[in-house]
Enzyme design. Structure first.
Site, PDB file in Angstrom:
ATOM      1  N   VAL A 109       7.881  33.564  97.390  1.00  0.00           N
ATOM      2  CA  VAL A 109       7.510  34.934  98.160  1.00  0.00           C
ATOM      3  C   VAL A 109       6.873  35.679  97.069  1.00  0.00           C
ATOM      4  O   VAL A 109       7.419  35.706  95.885  1.00  0.00           O
ATOM      5  CB  VAL A 109       8.762  35.591  98.619  1.00  0.00           C
ATOM      6  CG1 VAL A 109       8.413  36.740  99.172  1.00  0.00           C
ATOM      7  CG2 VAL A 109       9.534  34.827  99.591  1.00  0.00           C
ATOM      8  N   CYS A 110       5.731  36.277  97.262  1.00  0.00           N
ATOM      9  CA  CYS A 110       5.158  37.216  96.364  1.00  0.00           C
ATOM     10  C   CYS A 110       4.339  38.349  97.297  1.00  0.00           C
ATOM     11  O   CYS A 110       4.693  38.283  98.479  1.00  0.00           O
ATOM     12  CB  CYS A 110       3.843  36.556  95.624  1.00  0.00           C
ATOM     13  SG  CYS A 110       2.631  36.034  96.528  1.00  0.00           S
ATOM     14  N   GLY A 111       3.793  39.281  96.610  1.00  0.00           N
ATOM     15  CA  GLY A 111       3.197  40.142  97.492  1.00  0.00           C
ATOM     16  C   GLY A 111       2.119  40.029  98.361  1.00  0.00           C
ATOM     17  O   GLY A 111       2.249  40.534  99.755  1.00  0.00           O
ATOM     18  N   GLY A 164       1.339  36.218  99.220  1.00  0.00           N
ATOM     19  CA  GLY A 164       1.506  35.004  99.797  1.00  0.00           C
ATOM     20  C   GLY A 164       0.437  33.991  99.143  1.00  0.00           C
ATOM     21  O   GLY A 164       0.339  32.939  99.901  1.00  0.00           O
TER      22      GLY A 164
END
Length: 94
Positions: free
Chosen positions: A7-9, A11
């Site tokens: 998960v990141c800001g 994706g």
């Protein structure tokens, strides 16, 4: 088979970097896992079915209540990477 959410800001970029490193690590340790990339805004606590979430952004508290969350920043910086990999192994071997 184990499930890992990255998960990141957005994706895309950061989670793609994590994916490559984690896949290599898992292959080296003979662990099979499904890896899925998400934007943090896509997460819904009632639909989480991951064994672990590796994140490079802040994860909401309701998600932390339903899944183990590991900080993925060490895979970007290289600082603390060994500990993160050990923590990941510990979770996936349960």
């Amino acid at each position: 088979m184990k499930r890992i959410y990255l998960v990141c800001g957005t994706g895309i970029a950061t989670s793609s970097m994590l994916r490559s490193k984690i896949q290599d690590f898992l292959e080296d340790h003979g662990i099979r896992a499904t890896i899925t990339q998400y934007r943090v805004a896509e997460l819904n606590a009632s639909r989480i079915d991951a064994d672990v979430i590796v994140a490079t952004t802040i994860i909401p508290p309701d998600i932390r209540q339903v899944a183990t969350v590991l900080d993925g920043i060490p895979l970007i910086t290289g600082i603390g990477q060994d500990k993160l990999f050990q923590d990941l192994l510990d979770v996936l071997r349960k």
